[in-house]
Design a protein around this motif. Structure first.
Motif, PDB file in Angstrom:
ATOM      1  N   LEU A  39       0.834  -1.202   0.000  1.00 54.18           N
ATOM      2  CA  LEU A  39       0.000   0.000   0.000  1.00 54.18           C
ATOM      3  C   LEU A  39       0.869   1.252   0.000  1.00 54.18           C
ATOM      4  N   ASP A  40       2.052   1.177   0.610  1.00 51.52           N
ATOM      5  CA  ASP A  40       2.977   2.307   0.565  1.00 51.52           C
ATOM      6  C   ASP A  40       3.390   2.601  -0.878  1.00 51.52           C
ATOM      7  N   ASP A  41       3.619   1.547  -1.656  1.00 52.32           N
ATOM      8  CA  ASP A  41       3.973   1.718  -3.066  1.00 52.32           C
ATOM      9  C   ASP A  41       2.843   2.415  -3.827  1.00 52.32           C
ATOM     10  N   VAL A  42       1.620   1.961  -3.589  1.00 56.99           N
ATOM     11  CA  VAL A  42       0.458   2.556  -4.267  1.00 56.99           C
ATOM     12  C   VAL A  42       0.315   4.016  -3.861  1.00 56.99           C
ATOM     13  N   ALA A  43       0.448   4.296  -2.563  1.00 59.05           N
ATOM     14  CA  ALA A  43       0.332   5.676  -2.073  1.00 59.05           C
ATOM     15  C   ALA A  43       1.381   6.572  -2.727  1.00 59.05           C
ATOM     16  N   ARG A  51      -3.167   6.694   4.481  1.00 56.74           N
ATOM     17  CA  ARG A  51      -4.449   6.925   5.150  1.00 56.74           C
ATOM     18  C   ARG A  51      -5.562   7.191   4.128  1.00 56.74           C
ATOM     19  N   THR A  52      -5.225   7.933   3.064  1.00 56.13           N
ATOM     20  CA  THR A  52      -6.198   8.206   2.002  1.00 56.13           C
ATOM     21  C   THR A  52      -6.614   6.903   1.330  1.00 56.13           C
ATOM     22  N   ILE A  53      -5.646   6.028   1.094  1.00 55.66           N
ATOM     23  CA  ILE A  53      -5.970   4.739   0.471  1.00 55.66           C
ATOM     24  C   ILE A  53      -6.911   3.940   1.364  1.00 55.66           C
ATOM     25  N   ALA A  55      -9.007   5.126   3.450  1.00 56.18           N
ATOM     26  CA  ALA A  55     -10.312   5.787   3.429  1.00 56.18           C
ATOM     27  C   ALA A  55     -11.130   5.384   2.203  1.00 56.18           C
ATOM     28  N   TYR A  56     -10.448   5.184   1.078  1.00 59.60           N
ATOM     29  CA  TYR A  56     -11.148   4.830  -0.156  1.00 59.60           C
ATOM     30  C   TYR A  56     -11.373   3.324  -0.292  1.00 59.60           C
ATOM     31  N   PHE A  57     -10.406   2.523   0.107  1.00 62.82           N
ATOM     32  CA  PHE A  57     -10.464   1.095  -0.199  1.00 62.82           C
ATOM     33  C   PHE A  57     -10.269   0.176   1.006  1.00 62.82           C
ATOM     34  N   GLY A  58      -9.260   0.387   1.797  1.00 64.51           N
ATOM     35  CA  GLY A  58      -9.041  -0.465   2.963  1.00 64.51           C
ATOM     36  C   GLY A  58      -7.964  -1.512   2.804  1.00 64.51           C
ATOM     37  N   SER A  59      -7.787  -2.059   1.610  1.00 65.08           N
ATOM     38  CA  SER A  59      -6.777  -3.108   1.422  1.00 65.08           C
ATOM     39  C   SER A  59      -6.403  -3.233  -0.052  1.00 65.08           C
ATOM     40  N   LYS A  60      -5.316  -3.946  -0.305  1.00 66.31           N
ATOM     41  CA  LYS A  60      -4.896  -4.206  -1.694  1.00 66.31           C
ATOM     42  C   LYS A  60      -5.968  -5.001  -2.429  1.00 66.31           C
ATOM     43  N   THR A  61      -6.539  -5.968  -1.755  1.00 65.69           N
ATOM     44  CA  THR A  61      -7.588  -6.776  -2.381  1.00 65.69           C
ATOM     45  C   THR A  61      -8.740  -5.898  -2.830  1.00 65.69           C
ATOM     46  N   GLU A  62      -9.159  -4.981  -1.967  1.00 66.78           N
ATOM     47  CA  GLU A  62     -10.273  -4.097  -2.322  1.00 66.78           C
ATOM     48  C   GLU A  62      -9.899  -3.154  -3.464  1.00 66.78           C
ATOM     49  N   ILE A  63      -8.636  -2.755  -3.528  1.00 64.42           N
ATOM     50  CA  ILE A  63      -8.194  -1.922  -4.655  1.00 64.42           C
ATOM     51  C   ILE A  63      -8.301  -2.717  -5.955  1.00 64.42           C
ATOM     52  N   PHE A  64      -7.798  -3.946  -5.946  1.00 65.02           N
ATOM     53  CA  PHE A  64      -7.853  -4.783  -7.144  1.00 65.02           C
ATOM     54  C   PHE A  64      -9.305  -4.990  -7.585  1.00 65.02           C
ATOM     55  N   LEU A  65     -10.166  -5.344  -6.635  1.00 68.11           N
ATOM     56  CA  LEU A  65     -11.567  -5.583  -6.980  1.00 68.11           C
ATOM     57  C   LEU A  65     -12.266  -4.302  -7.440  1.00 68.11           C
TER      58      LEU A  65
END
Length: 195
Positions: A39-43, A51-53, A55-65
């Motif tokens: 998540l640090d890489d994505v941020a 923290r923003t990530i 707020a929007y998604f919660g996890s890498k899995t949720e980002i992928f989905l």
């Protein structure tokens, strides 16, 4: 990227920031692999805080989905209503699922499926299964087996070649021709007007 203003973002700004995070995450997942990206890489890539990530998604899995869902919404959301022509929907599915983004997500899921079985299951439900259902709803006489066969033809050998980087994504005209041929093969081309 322009400097962000301070204060509470508008709904449009939130949607844009969400898309920016998804774009950054998809690029990272595709180039580095799901497991290797933090998540640090994505941020860092999206130029937001961790923290923003959350707020929007919660996890890498949720980002992928969410990336899979966004692709689905862009494809099926344009459909508008069930009166939308089957040929138009089929062409949009070809165009979307043969796109660089969809091919990248598909390759990634193939690689990670054994490690992340729950993610693979949700990918299938939110992706292929939802496209099959949308096609089924637009068949002259709904038939899930026929909808699956149509979806299979909409991917077909060109999709396999895309997965192997052996061909470029189709143009809108190429996607429509592919879709019309799939409909013809299943005898669903009656009454389809050519654009």
């Amino acid at each position: 990227m322009p400097q962000r203003k301070r204060g509470r973002p508008t709904a449009q700004e939130r949607a844009q920031r969400r898309d920016e995070i998804l774009d950054a995450a998809v690029r990272l997942f595709v180039s580095e692999g799901f497991h290797s990206v933090s998540l640090d890489d994505v941020a860092a890539r999206a130029r937001v805080t961790k923290r923003t990530i959350y707020a929007y998604f919660g996890s890498k899995t949720e980002i992928f989905l969410a990336a899979v869902e966004r692709l689905r919404q862009r494809t099926l959301g344009l459909a508008g209503s069930e009166e939308d022509a089957l040929a138009d929907l089929a062409a949009r599915i070809v165009l979307a699922l043969h796109s660089d983004e969809a091919i990248g997500l598909h390759r990634l899921m193939i690689i990670e499926a054994y490690t992340f079985t729950d993610l693979a299951q949700r990918f299938y439900q939110d992706g292929p299964e939802s496209y099959i259902q949308a096609l089924n709803e637009r068949l002259p006489q709904p038939d899930l087996d026929r909808a699956r066969a149509l979806f299979t033809l909409l991917l077909g050998e060109p999709h396999r070649q895309r997965l192997l980087a052996l061909r470029p994504p189709p143009s809108p005209a190429g996607a429509r021709a592919h879709a019309l041929e799939a409909l013809r093969q299943l005898g669903l081309d009656g009454g389809v007007a050519s654009s």
